[in-house]
Design a protein around this motif. Structure first.
Motif, PDB file in Angstrom:
ATOM      1  N   VAL A   1       0.858  -1.199   0.000  1.00 58.75           N
ATOM      2  CA  VAL A   1       0.000   0.000   0.000  1.00 58.75           C
ATOM      3  C   VAL A   1       0.887   1.240   0.000  1.00 58.75           C
ATOM      4  N   ASN A   2       0.992   1.879  -1.161  1.00 60.39           N
ATOM      5  CA  ASN A   2       1.788   3.099  -1.303  1.00 60.39           C
ATOM      6  C   ASN A   2       0.877   4.301  -1.535  1.00 60.39           C
ATOM      7  N   LYS A   3       1.464   5.461  -1.801  1.00 58.24           N
ATOM      8  CA  LYS A   3       0.672   6.688  -1.985  1.00 58.24           C
ATOM      9  C   LYS A   3      -0.299   6.578  -3.157  1.00 58.24           C
ATOM     10  N   GLU A   4       0.136   5.903  -4.211  1.00 62.46           N
ATOM     11  CA  GLU A   4      -0.709   5.728  -5.398  1.00 62.46           C
ATOM     12  C   GLU A   4      -1.961   4.907  -5.054  1.00 62.46           C
ATOM     13  N   VAL A   5      -1.772   3.839  -4.278  1.00 62.21           N
ATOM     14  CA  VAL A   5      -2.892   2.985  -3.859  1.00 62.21           C
ATOM     15  C   VAL A   5      -3.865   3.770  -2.982  1.00 62.21           C
ATOM     16  N   VAL A   6      -3.316   4.550  -2.055  1.00 59.98           N
ATOM     17  CA  VAL A   6      -4.159   5.348  -1.147  1.00 59.98           C
ATOM     18  C   VAL A   6      -4.927   6.411  -1.925  1.00 59.98           C
ATOM     19  N   GLN A   7      -4.249   7.091  -2.861  1.00 63.86           N
ATOM     20  CA  GLN A   7      -4.920   8.113  -3.668  1.00 63.86           C
ATOM     21  C   GLN A   7      -6.042   7.497  -4.501  1.00 63.86           C
ATOM     22  N   ASN A   8      -5.791   6.311  -5.043  1.00 60.65           N
ATOM     23  CA  ASN A   8      -6.811   5.597  -5.817  1.00 60.65           C
ATOM     24  C   ASN A   8      -8.012   5.246  -4.927  1.00 60.65           C
ATOM     25  N   PHE A   9      -7.719   4.864  -3.663  1.00 62.82           N
ATOM     26  CA  PHE A   9      -8.769   4.541  -2.692  1.00 62.82           C
ATOM     27  C   PHE A   9      -9.662   5.768  -2.444  1.00 62.82           C
ATOM     28  N   VAL A  10      -9.039   6.921  -2.256  1.00 60.45           N
ATOM     29  CA  VAL A  10      -9.784   8.171  -2.031  1.00 60.45           C
ATOM     30  C   VAL A  10     -10.642   8.502  -3.249  1.00 60.45           C
ATOM     31  N   ASP A  11     -10.075   8.333  -4.441  1.00 62.72           N
ATOM     32  CA  ASP A  11     -10.809   8.618  -5.685  1.00 62.72           C
ATOM     33  C   ASP A  11     -12.026   7.703  -5.848  1.00 62.72           C
TER      34      ASP A  11
ATOM     35  N   GLY B   1      -9.068   9.681   7.346  1.00 65.87           N
ATOM     36  CA  GLY B   1      -8.435   9.894   8.644  1.00 65.87           C
ATOM     37  C   GLY B   1      -8.277   8.596   9.413  1.00 65.87           C
ATOM     38  N   ARG B   2      -9.280   7.726   9.296  1.00 65.08           N
ATOM     39  CA  ARG B   2      -9.218   6.431   9.962  1.00 65.08           C
ATOM     40  C   ARG B   2      -8.110   5.580   9.333  1.00 65.08           C
ATOM     41  N   LEU B   3      -8.031   5.573   7.989  1.00 64.99           N
ATOM     42  CA  LEU B   3      -6.999   4.801   7.304  1.00 64.99           C
ATOM     43  C   LEU B   3      -5.601   5.305   7.688  1.00 64.99           C
ATOM     44  N   SER B   4      -5.457   6.618   7.754  1.00 75.45           N
ATOM     45  CA  SER B   4      -4.171   7.214   8.118  1.00 75.45           C
ATOM     46  C   SER B   4      -3.740   6.771   9.521  1.00 75.45           C
ATOM     47  N   GLU B   5      -4.709   6.705  10.431  1.00 73.81           N
ATOM     48  CA  GLU B   5      -4.441   6.276  11.802  1.00 73.81           C
ATOM     49  C   GLU B   5      -4.008   4.808  11.826  1.00 73.81           C
ATOM     50  N   ILE B   6      -4.643   3.992  10.996  1.00 74.18           N
ATOM     51  CA  ILE B   6      -4.303   2.555  10.921  1.00 74.18           C
ATOM     52  C   ILE B   6      -2.889   2.375  10.363  1.00 74.18           C
ATOM     53  N   MET B   7      -2.560   3.170   9.322  1.00 73.50           N
ATOM     54  CA  MET B   7      -1.238   3.046   8.711  1.00 73.50           C
ATOM     55  C   MET B   7      -0.147   3.587   9.639  1.00 73.50           C
ATOM     56  N   HIS B   8      -0.501   4.545  10.461  1.00 76.75           N
ATOM     57  CA  HIS B   8       0.445   5.042  11.471  1.00 76.75           C
ATOM     58  C   HIS B   8       0.743   3.932  12.493  1.00 76.75           C
TER      59      HIS B   8
ATOM     60  N   ASN C   1       4.360   6.244   6.593  1.00 71.48           N
ATOM     61  CA  ASN C   1       2.902   6.248   6.388  1.00 71.48           C
ATOM     62  C   ASN C   1       2.592   6.755   4.984  1.00 71.48           C
ATOM     63  N   PRO C   2       1.951   5.949   4.137  1.00 73.48           N
ATOM     64  CA  PRO C   2       1.671   6.363   2.754  1.00 73.48           C
ATOM     65  C   PRO C   2       0.527   7.373   2.621  1.00 73.48           C
ATOM     66  N   CYS C   3      -0.065   7.753   3.747  1.00 74.43           N
ATOM     67  CA  CYS C   3      -1.218   8.664   3.686  1.00 74.43           C
ATOM     68  C   CYS C   3      -0.823  10.141   3.657  1.00 74.43           C
ATOM     69  N   ALA C   4       0.496  10.416   3.674  1.00 72.03           N
ATOM     70  CA  ALA C   4       0.945  11.810   3.597  1.00 72.03           C
ATOM     71  C   ALA C   4       0.823  12.317   2.157  1.00 72.03           C
ATOM     72  N   SER C   5       0.538  13.617   2.025  1.00 71.55           N
ATOM     73  CA  SER C   5       0.474  14.295   0.706  1.00 71.55           C
ATOM     74  C   SER C   5      -0.573  13.707  -0.235  1.00 71.55           C
TER      75      SER C   5
END
Length: 344
Positions: A64-74, A92-99, A110-114
């Protein structure tokens, strides 16, 4: 050799840990900590079950990288068509889990940055106009029913509907003139059976929500007159103020439906029960009550919440206040005139 094998096994374990397993571990950790309320934990579980796991559950944690997370948001925005505020909450919940995964050493960063997120829209509600308030008050005067008293409490005290339905007679102190807010109802879901949800009597929304609310003479009179109409089961200390004939509470949704019918009868459009709280805040401000005190009465942790969300100056108030500019301009003009006369 043993060290090399151990490191290899750790790396292999990290690669094999699925996001679904991570979600389960994180939720268990939250439950064991005991820092969040059961209703909050249930909200986390719902977000994971409905939105996060179906999209990301099959991924390994390390993939799970930034690209995967951005795709999830989209996907949440474009395919699920969720509103911006909901998307931000889930993210926010996903970011907390990845932290948590980062702290556990499963990932390096954490891939949820930026990540680009939709701008959330605040639901500000509205304050009833003086005309709407007058129409509503006339209807409420006809009958001192439990549900009408619930409306009166919101209108005259600014309490949340979950707090109003949780009030008991032992929380009303006529002598000191206070209503003590110590409980509120939370709606929780049920995993099985025909009933999908149930109301849970717990503590209020936050520490600042546990408070004493001063009674106006009007609401004090309403409560005293209403009390006289109740039977023996309804007037016990443990009985709910907004109660049925057996002293039990009314469902929050029942009170909301009653208010909707009242609004229809009064010719008030696009109004929700929570707008009574906004109306109270606005009326309190226009009456000259200090904003800090209004914030405390409403149970807000920060005064900015009161100022930015709950105060809606009426047109009448705006017109009265702008007269101060006229008075100021007249003073400046007179002062200038006097200075010119003095110079001449």
């Amino acid at each position: 050799m043993k060290k090399t094998i151990t490191l290899f096994m750790k790396k292999l374990f990290k690669k094999r840990v699925s996001m679904e397993v991570l979600f389960s571990k994180w939720l268990s950790m939250k439950a064991d900590e005991g820092r969040v309320k059961s209703v909050t934990l249930q909200s986390y579980e719902r977000q994971v079950k409905l939105h996060i796991n179906p999209v990301l559950g099959h991924y390994s944690v390390t993939s799970v990288n930034k690209e995967v997370v951005q795709n999830f948001v989209d996907i949440l925005i474009n395919e699920k068509e969720l509103n911006p505020t909901t998307v931000r909450n889930i993210f926010g919940r996903l970011s907390e889990i990845m932290h948590y995964a980062e702290k556990e050493g499963l990932i390096h960063t954490n891939p949820c940055a930026s990540i680009l997120l939709p701008k959330g829209k605040n639901k500000t509600g509205r304050s009833l106009t003086p005309e709407e308030q007058s129409s509503l008050v006339q209807l409420l005067e006809i009958r001192r029913s439990p549900q009408n008293i619930a409306v009166q409490l919101a209108f005259n005290s600014g309490l949340r509907i979950s707090e109003i339905t949780a009030l008991r007679w032992k929380d009303i102190d006529y002598k000191k003139g206070f209503i003590y807010v110590q409980h509120s109802f939370k709606r929780m879901s049920v995993e099985s059976g025909e009933q999908k949800t149930f109301l849970y009597l717990g503590t209020p929304k936050s520490k600042s929500s546990i408070r004493s609310v001063p009674m106006t003479s009007q609401i004090k009179t309403y409560l005293q007159e209403y009390y006289k109409t109740l039977n023996n089961l309804q007037v016990q200390d443990e009985s709910f103020v907004i109660c049925k004939k057996d002293g039990s509470f009314y469902d929050v949704r029942t009170v909301q439906r009653h208010f909707s019918k009242l609004c229809q009868s009064a010719g008030i459009e696009h109004c929700h029960f929570h707008d009574l709280r906004h109306t109270f805040a606005t009326n309190a401000k226009e009456s000259g009550i200090d904003i800090q005190l209004i914030s405390e009465i409403l149970g807000h942790a920060h005064i900015t919440t009161t100022m930015n969300t709950y105060l809606h100056p009426s047109d009448t108030y705006k017109k009265e206040e702008i007269k101060k500019m006229d008075q100021f301009s007249q003073k400046v003009s007179l002062k200038g005139k006097n200075n010119i006369e003095r110079i001449c």
